[in-house]
Every structure is written in structure tokens, then in C-alpha cells.
Design a protein around this motif. Structure first.
Motif, PDB file in Angstrom:
ATOM      1  N   MET A  35       0.846  -1.182   0.009  1.00 38.10           N
ATOM      2  CA  MET A  35       0.047  -0.067   0.137  1.00 38.10           C
ATOM      3  C   MET A  35       0.976   1.205  -0.022  1.00 38.10           C
ATOM      4  SD  MET A  35      -3.043   1.072   2.737  1.00 38.10           S
ATOM      5  CE  MET A  35      -3.810  -0.716   2.508  1.00 38.10           C
ATOM      6  N   ALA A  36       0.678   2.201  -0.582  1.00 41.97           N
ATOM      7  CA  ALA A  36       1.354   3.282  -0.886  1.00 41.97           C
ATOM      8  C   ALA A  36       1.222   4.181   0.618  1.00 41.97           C
ATOM      9  CB  ALA A  36       0.897   4.356  -2.023  1.00 41.97           C
ATOM     10  N   ALA A  37       2.107   4.912   0.790  1.00 40.61           N
ATOM     11  CA  ALA A  37       2.264   5.583   1.939  1.00 40.61           C
ATOM     12  C   ALA A  37       1.406   6.789   2.042  1.00 40.61           C
ATOM     13  CB  ALA A  37       3.702   6.272   2.113  1.00 40.61           C
ATOM     14  N   ALA A  38       0.621   7.045   3.048  1.00 40.44           N
ATOM     15  CA  ALA A  38      -0.390   8.311   3.366  1.00 40.44           C
ATOM     16  C   ALA A  38       0.384   9.387   2.666  1.00 40.44           C
ATOM     17  CB  ALA A  38      -0.861   8.269   4.857  1.00 40.44           C
ATOM     18  N   THR A  39      -0.510  10.195   1.912  1.00 40.36           N
ATOM     19  CA  THR A  39      -0.241  11.449   1.521  1.00 40.36           C
ATOM     20  C   THR A  39      -0.757  12.643   2.503  1.00 40.36           C
ATOM     21  OG1 THR A  39      -1.899  11.510  -0.264  1.00 40.36           O
ATOM     22  CG2 THR A  39       0.409  10.592  -0.892  1.00 40.36           C
ATOM     23  N   GLN A  40       0.147  13.735   2.639  1.00 46.58           N
ATOM     24  CA  GLN A  40      -0.695  14.834   3.073  1.00 46.58           C
ATOM     25  C   GLN A  40      -1.563  15.569   2.135  1.00 46.58           C
ATOM     26  OE1 GLN A  40      -0.406  15.424   6.516  1.00 46.58           O
ATOM     27  NE2 GLN A  40       0.702  13.552   6.704  1.00 46.58           N
ATOM     28  N   GLN A  41      -2.845  15.776   2.823  1.00 46.28           N
ATOM     29  CA  GLN A  41      -3.719  16.393   1.835  1.00 46.28           C
ATOM     30  C   GLN A  41      -3.523  18.086   2.236  1.00 46.28           C
ATOM     31  OE1 GLN A  41      -5.307  15.232  -0.647  1.00 46.28           O
ATOM     32  NE2 GLN A  41      -4.184  13.362   0.076  1.00 46.28           N
ATOM     33  N   ARG A  78     -11.942  10.975   3.828  1.00 43.30           N
ATOM     34  CA  ARG A  78     -10.561  11.426   4.117  1.00 43.30           C
ATOM     35  C   ARG A  78      -9.734  10.266   4.184  1.00 43.30           C
ATOM     36  NH1 ARG A  78      -7.585  11.793   9.130  1.00 43.30           N
ATOM     37  NH2 ARG A  78      -6.050  13.543   9.184  1.00 43.30           N
ATOM     38  N   ARG A  79     -10.058   9.010   4.593  1.00 40.68           N
ATOM     39  CA  ARG A  79      -9.257   8.016   4.428  1.00 40.68           C
ATOM     40  C   ARG A  79      -8.885   7.625   3.138  1.00 40.68           C
ATOM     41  NH1 ARG A  79      -7.514   5.764   9.461  1.00 40.68           N
ATOM     42  NH2 ARG A  79      -7.709   3.611   8.756  1.00 40.68           N
ATOM     43  N   THR A  80      -9.846   7.622   2.151  1.00 43.60           N
ATOM     44  CA  THR A  80      -9.592   7.342   0.661  1.00 43.60           C
ATOM     45  C   THR A  80      -8.543   8.286   0.030  1.00 43.60           C
ATOM     46  OG1 THR A  80     -11.978   6.463   0.561  1.00 43.60           O
ATOM     47  CG2 THR A  80     -10.908   7.083  -1.536  1.00 43.60           C
ATOM     48  N   PRO A  86      -6.916   2.394   4.827  1.00 35.82           N
ATOM     49  CA  PRO A  86      -8.372   1.471   4.744  1.00 35.82           C
ATOM     50  C   PRO A  86      -9.444   2.079   5.501  1.00 35.82           C
ATOM     51  CG  PRO A  86      -6.608   0.658   6.094  1.00 35.82           C
ATOM     52  CD  PRO A  86      -5.825   1.897   5.474  1.00 35.82           C
ATOM     53  N   GLY A  87     -10.510   1.745   4.857  1.00 34.80           N
ATOM     54  CA  GLY A  87     -11.937   2.166   5.533  1.00 34.80           C
ATOM     55  C   GLY A  87     -12.631   1.055   6.296  1.00 34.80           C
ATOM     56  N   ASN A  88     -12.337  -0.199   5.801  1.00 35.14           N
ATOM     57  CA  ASN A  88     -13.050  -1.381   6.096  1.00 35.14           C
ATOM     58  C   ASN A  88     -12.592  -1.809   7.315  1.00 35.14           C
ATOM     59  OD1 ASN A  88     -10.803  -2.599   4.969  1.00 35.14           O
ATOM     60  ND2 ASN A  88     -12.182  -4.344   3.969  1.00 35.14           N
ATOM     61  N   LEU A  89     -13.080  -2.992   8.099  1.00 35.29           N
ATOM     62  CA  LEU A  89     -12.641  -3.613   9.332  1.00 35.29           C
ATOM     63  C   LEU A  89     -12.963  -5.083   8.855  1.00 35.29           C
ATOM     64  CD1 LEU A  89     -13.690  -1.773  12.458  1.00 35.29           C
ATOM     65  CD2 LEU A  89     -11.264  -2.045  11.693  1.00 35.29           C
ATOM     66  N   ALA A  90     -11.996  -5.838   8.568  1.00 36.80           N
ATOM     67  CA  ALA A  90     -12.061  -7.240   8.219  1.00 36.80           C
ATOM     68  C   ALA A  90     -12.961  -7.932   9.260  1.00 36.80           C
ATOM     69  CB  ALA A  90     -10.878  -8.089   7.837  1.00 36.80           C
ATOM     70  N   ALA A 129      -7.767  -5.520   5.219  1.00 42.96           N
ATOM     71  CA  ALA A 129      -8.068  -3.928   5.199  1.00 42.96           C
ATOM     72  C   ALA A 129      -7.873  -3.671   3.665  1.00 42.96           C
ATOM     73  CB  ALA A 129      -7.019  -3.304   6.109  1.00 42.96           C
ATOM     74  N   ARG A 130      -8.807  -2.857   3.290  1.00 39.51           N
ATOM     75  CA  ARG A 130      -8.643  -2.274   1.892  1.00 39.51           C
ATOM     76  C   ARG A 130      -8.995  -0.727   1.977  1.00 39.51           C
ATOM     77  NH1 ARG A 130      -6.775  -6.874   1.620  1.00 39.51           N
ATOM     78  NH2 ARG A 130      -7.542  -8.196   0.206  1.00 39.51           N
ATOM     79  N   VAL A 131      -8.532  -0.020   0.831  1.00 42.00           N
ATOM     80  CA  VAL A 131      -8.820   1.194   0.605  1.00 42.00           C
ATOM     81  C   VAL A 131     -10.112   1.368   0.014  1.00 42.00           C
ATOM     82  CG1 VAL A 131      -8.139   3.484  -0.398  1.00 42.00           C
ATOM     83  CG2 VAL A 131      -6.216   2.300   0.740  1.00 42.00           C
ATOM     84  N   LEU A 132     -11.063   1.953   0.354  1.00 40.83           N
ATOM     85  CA  LEU A 132     -12.357   1.842  -0.029  1.00 40.83           C
ATOM     86  C   LEU A 132     -12.517   3.330  -0.983  1.00 40.83           C
ATOM     87  CD1 LEU A 132     -14.313   0.767   2.935  1.00 40.83           C
ATOM     88  CD2 LEU A 132     -13.449  -0.488   1.243  1.00 40.83           C
ATOM     89  N   GLY A 133     -13.640   3.116  -2.069  1.00 43.01           N
ATOM     90  CA  GLY A 133     -14.027   4.247  -2.791  1.00 43.01           C
ATOM     91  C   GLY A 133     -13.279   4.756  -3.964  1.00 43.01           C
ATOM     92  N   ALA A 134     -13.941   5.208  -4.847  1.00 42.12           N
ATOM     93  CA  ALA A 134     -13.619   5.721  -6.076  1.00 42.12           C
ATOM     94  C   ALA A 134     -13.431   7.231  -6.029  1.00 42.12           C
ATOM     95  CB  ALA A 134     -14.368   5.176  -7.285  1.00 42.12           C
TER      96      ALA A 134
END
Length: 382
Positions: A1-7, A354-356, A361-365, A373-378
Motif C-alpha cells: 500500500m502506498a504511504a499516506a499523503t498529506q492533503q 478522508r481515509r480514501t 483502509p476504511g473497512n474492518l475485516a 484491510a482495503r482502501v475504499l471508494g473511487a
């Protein structure tokens, strides 16, 4: 998974139109760097009667569904855009000060893991049109990524409930009473209790059947405060029939919707009986309260606090029945814990958006049953 980017922005909008089909709730929230949020504005809009009728009809098979669903998505996007405009105006916020809109869409079918092992969940929406109308990036289609990973795609709010309501020294339960009821069971966050598993699942119907029955017999969209139900008496025979639904005994992970709990399901249990409508309403309220209470007692009986959100938190009779069925448990509306009941789910989708954007990840397995865990949304850029 890519590192979190600052928004560059810390302001997000969340939009939710739930299974109760009573309208759209929207919030605008400020997020601190560590993810804490403060809701600075709330707006809502009722569904125009034709759009509500069409969205309700699309919950069941019918003619020319693709065409009708596409037009309903356009109508919903325009309604969403109106709520966004109201939020911006009320808070004096410029569109370019908002990082993204989290727009859930309107669920009309939810059949996870069925048919081919993956199944589907369908939320009517037009996020491209919403991005065009609002001038703000839109995050949508939150559920399908979890399904692709073998999950239910629902519920998604337990991760947000954990961030918002979890306590270090005691377990907490959070109950959302929308059209469908869903329960988040949050373990204490402080070790060693933090090794406990967070669970969340749909309990069954909340307002969906009660609203239907109220509309049919009183011509009102819902039973305000639960006063009609409170004036009736519970029918033990009918309650037993309803509680015998196999879904209630199914172990989590599980999720449901109007695909199961719809007017024909109720009619099948009513049969040819001639019970007084007010007593049926009282029984439907008892079904909601009893299935939610039983779920809490089965999976987190040590919890001494139940935080209730969603429209059902405003139903005084329903809250009273939960308190009666859960002696020793404090049953409190989410407003007593920092966020009014009608804002919680909308805030959850601001949080998920914001998580997207941060590729988190936005889900809880443990909740959905996904493989991880997965990044959710388009993301739909403005």
C-alpha cells in the motif's frame, strides 16, 4: 500500500441517504492532523415525492430498471448538490476549501456473496454529476471494494464508531437505527482489553417496516416519537413469527437490507389475521428493540453503555423499550457523546472520504469478513 499523503485541506463533507429513505443528511467537518473531527455545519433535505417513490420502487425488480436507475442517480446527485450548497453557504466555506465530498449514494440492492460467490451491492448515485455541480472532488462507491475482497461491504460505520466513541477502559456498543439497525461492538482500547475483536453487523429492521406501516395506516411518513406504537399492545404470536426469521440467528459477519425486510416479508407473516394496525406497529417496534437487545447480549454482554444514533434515537418509545430490555445498560443518544443522532452517518462518510484520499483502509475485516484491510471508494475529481 502506498504511504499516506498529506492533503492540503482538512475540511470534508459527508452525505448520507439511508435505507429509511427519509431524505439526505449532510455535514461539513474539520479534521485535525491526528484525525479528530469537529462538525461545523449540518444540513438536510427531504426527498421530492417522485424521487422517493422511484428509489423505493427500485428496491424490487421492475421494468426498464437501467434507464430509471440512471435518471434517479441524476436526481439524487442534484439533491446532494443542493445540500452541499447549503452547507457551504451556512458555514461561509468556499468550494476549494473542501478536500472532498464523501457521497454514499442510495442503496437499492444488497446481495453480498450471493449468486457467484462475490455478489453485489448497488448504490444509486452520479458522483460525476455531483463533482460537476459542486466543484469539489467526490469520493463514492465505498462498498464494492470490500465485496471484491470477499466481504459483505457492510457495515462500514464501525471503524468510524471506534474512532469516535471507543473508550480506553470499558467496552462500548453503538447502535445505528436507520431503516436497518446495525450494531458496533467496540472493545476497550487499553491493553490487555485491546486484544478483543471489534465486531459490527446488521441486526435487522429498524425504521423501514415501522415507517411503511405508519404510512399505510396513518398517511404519515413515520411514527413521531413512537407515540402510535406506544399506544398499542405487543402481539406475542406475531412477534414470535417475526423473530423466527433465520437472519436473526445467523452469526456475523452479516448484513441485510430491504432485499429481505420489505413490505411483502411483513405481509407474509401477517397472513389473513385481522390484528389492529396500532398493535402491529407496537409489535414492529418490539421486534426492532428485541433483536437489537438480543444481539448486544449475545456478543458483548459486558457492555454497560449503548450509544444510539440514527433517526430511531429520536423515537422515545423505542429508546424506552431498549432500556427495559437491557437493565444495567445505559442507553443514551449520541448527542450525549458529542454528535447528534442525525449527523453520525454523514460524518462517517466524511471520515471515510478522508481515509480514501490518504490511501488508508476504511473497512474492518473483523466486521465485514473481507480478506483484509482495503482502501475504499473511487475518486471523481472536480
Amino acid at each position: 500500500m502506498a504511504a499516506a499523503t498529506q492533503q492540503p485541506h482538512q475540511r470534508f463533507i459527508g452525505l448520507m441517504s439511508g435505507t429509511s429513505l427519509d431524505g439526505v443528511d449532510g455535514v461539513i467537518a474539520d479534521f485535525s492532523d491526528d484525525g479528530r473531527l469537529a462538525v461545523i455545519g449540518h444540513a438536510s433535505a427531504d426527498f421530492p415525492a417522485p424521487l422517493r417513490a422511484e428509489l423505493m420502487a427500485l428496491n424490487t425488480p421492475g421494468d426498464n430498471e437501467l434507464h430509471r436507475a440512471a435518471l434517479a442517480g441524476n436526481g439524487l446527485a442534484r439533491l446532494y448538490a443542493g445540500v452541499v450548497a447549503q452547507l457551504l453557504a451556512n458555514t461561509g466555506t468556499a468550494p476549494d476549501a473542501v478536500a472532498a465530498i464523501g457521497a454514499h449514494g442510495q442503496t437499492v440492492r444488497h446481495r453480498p456473496l450471493e449468486f457467484d460467490g462475490t455478489g453485489y451491492t448497488l448504490q444509486i448515485n452520479n458522483p460525476s454529476l455531483l463533482a460537476e455541480l459542486s466543484g469539489i472532488d467526490v469520493v463514492a462507491d465505498f462498498r464494492s471494494r470490500d465485496l471484491a475482497a470477499g466481504g459483505q461491504g457492510a457495515p462500514l460505520v464501525p471503524a468510524f464508531h471506534q474512532a469516535l466513541f471507543a473508550r480506553p477502559d470499558a467496552p462500548v456498543a453503538v447502535l445505528n437505527l436507520g431503516g436497518i439497525s446495525n450494531l458496533s461492538l467496540l472493545p476497550a482500547t487499553r491493553a490487555p482489553a485491546s486484544t478483543a475483536t471489534l465486531l459490527g453487523f446488521d441486526c435487522g429492521p429498524a425504521n423501514a417496516l415501522m415507517d411503511h406501516w405508519c404510512q399505510r395506516h396513518l398517511g404519515q411518513p413515520f411514527d413521531k416519537g413512537g407515540r402510535w406504537a406506544a399506544s398499542g399492545r405487543v402481539l406475542p404470536e406475531l412477534l414470535a413469527r417475526l423473530q423466527a426469521e433465520p437472519y436473526f440467528a445467523k452469526a456475523p459477519p452479516k448484513s441485510t437490507g430491504r432485499d429481505l425486510f420489505h413490505p411483502d416479508w411483513l405481509a407474509g407473516h401477517l397472513g389473513t389475521a385481522t390484528w389492529a394496525p396500532v398493535d402491529v406497529q407496537a409489535t414492529l417496534a418490539e421486534l426492532t428493540a428485541s433483536t437489537c437487545a438480543a444481539a448486544l447480549q449475545s456478543y458483548q454482554k459486558e457492555s454497560e453503555l449503548l450509544i444510539v444514533c440514527g433517526g430511531g434515537a429520536l423515537n422515545g418509545h423505542l429508546m424506552d423499550r431498549l432500556r427495559a430490555l437491557l437493565p444495567g445498560v445505559q442507553v443514551q443518544a449520541s448527542s450525549e457523546h458529542g454528535l447528534p443522532p442525525q449527523q453520525v452517518e454523514a460524518a462517517a462518510f466524511a471520515w471515510l472520504a478522508r481515509r480514501t484520499l490518504r490511501r488508508e483502509p476504511g473497512n474492518l475485516a473483523s466486521v465485514t469478513g473481507a480478506r483484509g484491510a482495503r482502501v475504499l471508494g473511487a475518486i471523481y475529481p472536480a
